[in-house]
Design a protein around this motif. Sequence first.
Motif, mmCIF file in Angstrom:
data_model
loop_
_atom_site.group_PDB
_atom_site.id
_atom_site.type_symbol
_atom_site.label_atom_id
_atom_site.label_comp_id
_atom_site.label_asym_id
_atom_site.label_seq_id
_atom_site.Cartn_x
_atom_site.Cartn_y
_atom_site.Cartn_z
ATOM 1 N N HIS A 88 0.859 -1.177 0.000
ATOM 2 C CA HIS A 88 0.000 0.000 0.000
ATOM 3 C C HIS A 88 0.897 1.230 0.000
ATOM 4 O O HIS A 88 1.977 1.229 0.586
ATOM 5 N N ALA A 89 0.424 2.282 -0.635
ATOM 6 C CA ALA A 89 1.175 3.537 -0.675
ATOM 7 C C ALA A 89 0.204 4.694 -0.491
ATOM 8 O O ALA A 89 -0.806 4.791 -1.187
ATOM 9 N N LEU A 90 0.516 5.565 0.449
ATOM 10 C CA LEU A 90 -0.251 6.777 0.690
ATOM 11 C C LEU A 90 0.718 7.955 0.731
ATOM 12 O O LEU A 90 1.668 7.958 1.528
ATOM 13 N N PHE A 91 0.500 8.921 -0.135
ATOM 14 C CA PHE A 91 1.371 10.091 -0.225
ATOM 15 C C PHE A 91 0.767 11.246 0.570
ATOM 16 O O PHE A 91 -0.396 11.610 0.363
ATOM 17 N N VAL A 92 1.564 11.809 1.444
ATOM 18 C CA VAL A 92 1.149 12.977 2.223
ATOM 19 C C VAL A 92 1.982 14.158 1.726
ATOM 20 O O VAL A 92 3.185 14.236 1.996
ATOM 21 N N ILE A 93 1.354 15.054 0.983
ATOM 22 C CA ILE A 93 2.040 16.193 0.378
ATOM 23 C C ILE A 93 1.781 17.427 1.238
ATOM 24 O O ILE A 93 0.632 17.827 1.435
ATOM 25 N N PHE A 94 2.841 18.017 1.744
ATOM 26 C CA PHE A 94 2.707 19.144 2.656
ATOM 27 C C PHE A 94 2.241 20.391 1.909
ATOM 28 O O PHE A 94 2.676 20.656 0.781
ATOM 29 N N ILE B 199 -8.082 -0.552 2.287
ATOM 30 C CA ILE B 199 -6.810 -0.948 2.907
ATOM 31 C C ILE B 199 -7.065 -1.889 4.082
ATOM 32 O O ILE B 199 -6.338 -2.880 4.282
ATOM 33 N N LEU B 200 -8.104 -1.597 4.849
ATOM 34 C CA LEU B 200 -8.442 -2.439 6.012
ATOM 35 C C LEU B 200 -9.154 -3.721 5.619
ATOM 36 O O LEU B 200 -9.365 -4.587 6.459
ATOM 37 N N GLY B 201 -9.525 -3.857 4.353
ATOM 38 C CA GLY B 201 -10.207 -5.062 3.900
ATOM 39 C C GLY B 201 -11.682 -5.057 4.162
ATOM 40 O O GLY B 201 -12.371 -6.056 3.919
ATOM 41 N N GLU B 202 -12.227 -3.937 4.632
ATOM 42 C CA GLU B 202 -13.650 -3.870 4.959
ATOM 43 C C GLU B 202 -14.506 -3.787 3.712
ATOM 44 O O GLU B 202 -15.615 -4.320 3.680
#
Length: 203
Positions: free
Chosen positions: A74-80, A196-199
Amino acid sequence: MESVSLPVWLAGVSLVLGALAVALYFYRRSARPPSEAPPTSPMQTPIRPAQACSAPDPSAAPAAPQSLAGRRQHALFVIFAKPDATTDERLTEWLRGKNARFDAERRVFLIDGQKRTNPIIVANAYPPGEMPDLLSGELRETVRGVVLLVKPPIHRRRNQQMHVYVTLAQEMDDTFRGRILDGEQNPVSELTYRRILGEERRR
């Protein structure tokens, strides 16, 4: 009479020779192959504009580090929103509060969470993806964003680390108030977190 005819005769001969010379010049020029064409003088050479050098684009799209490419994760980008020295300080304190450890070989931070064997990786969101060791005071340039990476569990029920992962992403979003994108550069939503949590698959 003879004194007049001699100059006239010489003038006539000169005209004939001149005409022959001109005719011979144009004949040889028309018969010359293209490869023997006279070279173009420097003043006649068209000047082409130099190719513009592409300057680095500060808004280049974020990407996962090459050293971690090819993994199923999994990839999540946090751009400031406004990266500066203040965001570097907040990021440093955030990492310290999560007991992050620096991987000097890959130049990323690791957060153990609930499973040390599958840590959550915090890497630089922009190529080449290398993070400075903020916890040791190293700072090469301002960090403009990070990417959170984690391998999904083999068994859906063992997803405690995914809950930690989602919580960290939400915390970073609240702390830095920028943009948060998924691995395909789409804005993250609650649906993203549920997947992501599979829910979402159990619905």
